[in-house]
Design a protein around this motif. Structure first.
Motif, PDB file in Angstrom:
ATOM      1  N   PHE A   6       0.947  -1.410   0.087  1.00  0.00           N
ATOM      2  CA  PHE A   6      -0.118  -0.082  -0.160  1.00  0.00           C
ATOM      3  C   PHE A   6       0.811   1.187  -0.003  1.00  0.00           C
ATOM      4  O   PHE A   6       1.951   1.304   0.716  1.00  0.00           O
ATOM      5  N   PRO A   7       0.179   2.470  -0.611  1.00  0.00           N
ATOM      6  CA  PRO A   7       1.098   3.588  -0.668  1.00  0.00           C
ATOM      7  C   PRO A   7       1.195   4.025   0.904  1.00  0.00           C
ATOM      8  O   PRO A   7       0.298   3.800   1.980  1.00  0.00           O
ATOM      9  N   HIS A   8       2.459   4.865   1.458  1.00  0.00           N
ATOM     10  CA  HIS A   8       2.154   5.540   2.563  1.00  0.00           C
ATOM     11  C   HIS A   8       1.415   6.696   2.776  1.00  0.00           C
ATOM     12  O   HIS A   8       0.977   7.178   3.789  1.00  0.00           O
ATOM     13  N   HIS A   9       1.506   7.424   1.798  1.00  0.00           N
ATOM     14  CA  HIS A   9       0.868   8.688   1.857  1.00  0.00           C
ATOM     15  C   HIS A   9      -0.183   8.934   0.422  1.00  0.00           C
ATOM     16  O   HIS A   9       0.520   8.980  -0.808  1.00  0.00           O
ATOM     17  N   VAL A  10      -1.319   8.982   0.662  1.00  0.00           N
ATOM     18  CA  VAL A  10      -2.345   9.373  -0.360  1.00  0.00           C
ATOM     19  C   VAL A  10      -2.920  10.816  -0.512  1.00  0.00           C
ATOM     20  O   VAL A  10      -3.098  11.159   0.657  1.00  0.00           O
ATOM     21  N   GLY A  11      -2.934  11.260  -1.664  1.00  0.00           N
ATOM     22  CA  GLY A  11      -3.441  12.651  -1.689  1.00  0.00           C
ATOM     23  C   GLY A  11      -4.722  12.356  -2.634  1.00  0.00           C
ATOM     24  O   GLY A  11      -4.765  11.609  -3.391  1.00  0.00           O
ATOM     25  N   ILE A  12      -5.817  13.233  -2.081  1.00  0.00           N
ATOM     26  CA  ILE A  12      -7.026  13.435  -3.032  1.00  0.00           C
ATOM     27  C   ILE A  12      -7.287  14.736  -3.220  1.00  0.00           C
ATOM     28  O   ILE A  12      -7.669  15.662  -2.272  1.00  0.00           O
ATOM     29  N   ILE A  13      -7.878  14.871  -4.542  1.00  0.00           N
ATOM     30  CA  ILE A  13      -8.303  16.343  -5.022  1.00  0.00           C
ATOM     31  C   ILE A  13      -9.831  15.688  -5.019  1.00  0.00           C
ATOM     32  O   ILE A  13     -10.262  15.191  -6.018  1.00  0.00           O
ATOM     33  N   MET A  14     -10.551  16.375  -4.145  1.00  0.00           N
ATOM     34  CA  MET A  14     -11.898  15.979  -4.080  1.00  0.00           C
ATOM     35  C   MET A  14     -12.770  16.964  -5.074  1.00  0.00           C
ATOM     36  O   MET A  14     -13.349  18.036  -4.613  1.00  0.00           O
ATOM     37  N   ASP A  15     -13.012  16.665  -6.215  1.00  0.00           N
ATOM     38  CA  ASP A  15     -13.632  17.158  -7.234  1.00  0.00           C
ATOM     39  C   ASP A  15     -15.052  16.651  -7.703  1.00  0.00           C
ATOM     40  O   ASP A  15     -15.280  15.480  -7.755  1.00  0.00           O
ATOM     41  N   GLY A  16     -15.841  17.780  -7.854  1.00  0.00           N
ATOM     42  CA  GLY A  16     -17.208  17.370  -8.660  1.00  0.00           C
ATOM     43  C   GLY A  16     -18.364  17.694  -7.602  1.00  0.00           C
ATOM     44  O   GLY A  16     -19.681  17.318  -7.950  1.00  0.00           O
ATOM     45  N   ASN A  17     -18.227  18.340  -6.650  1.00  0.00           N
ATOM     46  CA  ASN A  17     -19.436  18.747  -5.743  1.00  0.00           C
ATOM     47  C   ASN A  17     -20.321  19.538  -6.337  1.00  0.00           C
ATOM     48  O   ASN A  17     -21.495  19.093  -6.288  1.00  0.00           O
ATOM     49  N   GLY A  18     -19.794  20.570  -6.874  1.00  0.00           N
ATOM     50  CA  GLY A  18     -20.606  21.520  -7.727  1.00  0.00           C
ATOM     51  C   GLY A  18     -21.684  20.724  -8.912  1.00  0.00           C
ATOM     52  O   GLY A  18     -22.787  21.162  -9.097  1.00  0.00           O
ATOM     53  N   CYS A 173       0.764   8.573  -4.352  1.00  0.00           N
ATOM     54  CA  CYS A 173      -0.180   8.715  -5.280  1.00  0.00           C
ATOM     55  C   CYS A 173      -1.118   9.769  -5.130  1.00  0.00           C
ATOM     56  O   CYS A 173      -1.446  10.214  -3.951  1.00  0.00           O
ATOM     57  N   VAL A 174      -1.830  10.483  -5.958  1.00  0.00           N
ATOM     58  CA  VAL A 174      -2.742  11.216  -5.999  1.00  0.00           C
ATOM     59  C   VAL A 174      -3.996  10.868  -6.792  1.00  0.00           C
ATOM     60  O   VAL A 174      -4.039  10.505  -8.024  1.00  0.00           O
ATOM     61  N   ILE A 175      -5.006  10.878  -6.225  1.00  0.00           N
ATOM     62  CA  ILE A 175      -6.680  10.719  -6.808  1.00  0.00           C
ATOM     63  C   ILE A 175      -7.205  11.822  -6.979  1.00  0.00           C
ATOM     64  O   ILE A 175      -7.167  12.553  -6.130  1.00  0.00           O
ATOM     65  N   ARG A 176      -7.740  12.040  -8.363  1.00  0.00           N
ATOM     66  CA  ARG A 176      -8.617  13.114  -8.577  1.00  0.00           C
ATOM     67  C   ARG A 176      -9.907  12.602  -9.042  1.00  0.00           C
ATOM     68  O   ARG A 176      -9.963  11.658 -10.133  1.00  0.00           O
ATOM     69  N   THR A 177     -11.040  12.979  -8.519  1.00  0.00           N
ATOM     70  CA  THR A 177     -12.072  12.423  -9.043  1.00  0.00           C
ATOM     71  C   THR A 177     -12.740  13.483 -10.069  1.00  0.00           C
ATOM     72  O   THR A 177     -12.199  14.663 -10.457  1.00  0.00           O
ATOM     73  N   ALA A 178     -13.984  12.898 -10.780  1.00  0.00           N
ATOM     74  CA  ALA A 178     -14.850  13.987 -11.543  1.00  0.00           C
ATOM     75  C   ALA A 178     -14.234  14.131 -12.992  1.00  0.00           C
ATOM     76  O   ALA A 178     -14.483  14.976 -13.696  1.00  0.00           O
ATOM     77  N   GLY A 179     -13.257  13.283 -13.389  1.00  0.00           N
ATOM     78  CA  GLY A 179     -12.643  13.196 -14.452  1.00  0.00           C
ATOM     79  C   GLY A 179     -11.871  14.158 -14.964  1.00  0.00           C
ATOM     80  O   GLY A 179     -11.087  14.320 -16.131  1.00  0.00           O
ATOM     81  N   GLU A 180     -11.635  15.298 -14.147  1.00  0.00           N
ATOM     82  CA  GLU A 180     -10.174  16.087 -14.536  1.00  0.00           C
ATOM     83  C   GLU A 180      -8.880  15.312 -14.477  1.00  0.00           C
ATOM     84  O   GLU A 180      -8.725  14.712 -13.544  1.00  0.00           O
ATOM     85  N   GLU A 181      -8.010  15.874 -15.381  1.00  0.00           N
ATOM     86  CA  GLU A 181      -6.839  15.457 -15.323  1.00  0.00           C
ATOM     87  C   GLU A 181      -5.527  16.505 -15.114  1.00  0.00           C
ATOM     88  O   GLU A 181      -4.822  16.603 -16.152  1.00  0.00           O
TER      89      GLU A 181
END
Length: 228
Positions: A6-18, A173-181
């Motif tokens: 597993f990764p030690h440190h995960v970042g999440i860009i929490m996109d798509g609320n609007g 690793c960085v996870i980004r939701t809502a399809g933006e890259e």
């Protein structure tokens, strides 16, 4: 060879609320409320995993340019939930840290951040780094200013030691939701060799199952850190 741990440190860009709210003909503030519940579900899930560090892009320096009503709603969510989540943090053994510039935050939010950090400092199951009024470029500039103010040599090590949270390891690793890259100014220094995982799901609909699929994607990748 693929990474299996597993990764030690995960970042999440929490996109798509609007966009989630718009699709349901709801005010954008309703999307943020639903997004907060998704956040809590993911944090609880990660706290039960072997991952020790999680960074969440909660409110960026650029978010201040949004409509005043939306900014107010976001600040209100932060203000009403920081201390209210203390029992949750204690239950899951979560330590809270803050990254970002506090100068534009309300005195109440600053007070609550300080209190939550202090009251969770002993927890060791998961370190949750909340990025509030945060920008990657802004953090690097502030770190450089701290180095120069102490009349130290400006190099990679001195700058790293003066980031907002120097005890945190680089992002795996960085996870980004809502399809933006794109990174959108998210932890630019710490993400230098992070694996990027882009997911089409809007954040309010993002589930622990999808998080696990993202971790499988990470584990199936070959990381060389520029060595090959």
């Amino acid at each position: 060879m693929a990474v299996k741990e597993f990764p030690h440190h995960v970042g999440i860009i929490m996109d798509g609320n609007g966009r989630w709210a718009k699709a349901k003909s709801l005010p954008r503030s309703k999307g943020h409320v639903q997004g907060l519940q998704a956040t809590k579900n993911i944090v609880a899930h990660v706290a039960k995993s072997p991952i020790p560090y999680l960074s969440l892009y909660t409110f960026s320096t650029e978010n201040w340019t949004r409509a005043q009503e939306e900014v107010g709603a976001l600040m209100n969510l932060i203000a009403t939930h920081l201390k209210a989540q203390l029992p949750f943090y204690h239950e899951y053994g979560i330590r809270i840290l803050h990254s970002g510039d506090k100068h534009r935050l309300s005195k109440q939010i600053i007070k609550d951040l300080d209190e939550v950090e202090a009251k969770t400092a002993h927890h060791t199951q998961l370190t949750l780094n909340l990025l509030i009024d945060y920008g990657g470029r802004d953090e690097i500039i502030r770190a450089a200013q701290r180095v120069l103010a102490q009349e130290l040599a400006l190099n990679q090590e001195s700058l790293r030691q003066h980031l907002d949270q120097p005890s945190l390891p680089d992002l795996d690793c960085v996870i980004r939701t809502a399809g933006e890259e794109r990174l959108s100014n998210f932890m630019l220094w710490q993400s230098a060799y992070a694996e990027m995982i882009y997911i089409k799901t809007l954040w309010p609909d993002f589930t622990p199952k999808e998080f696990d699929l993202a971790m499988t994607s990470y584990q199936n990748r070959h990381r060389t850190f520029g060595g090959e």
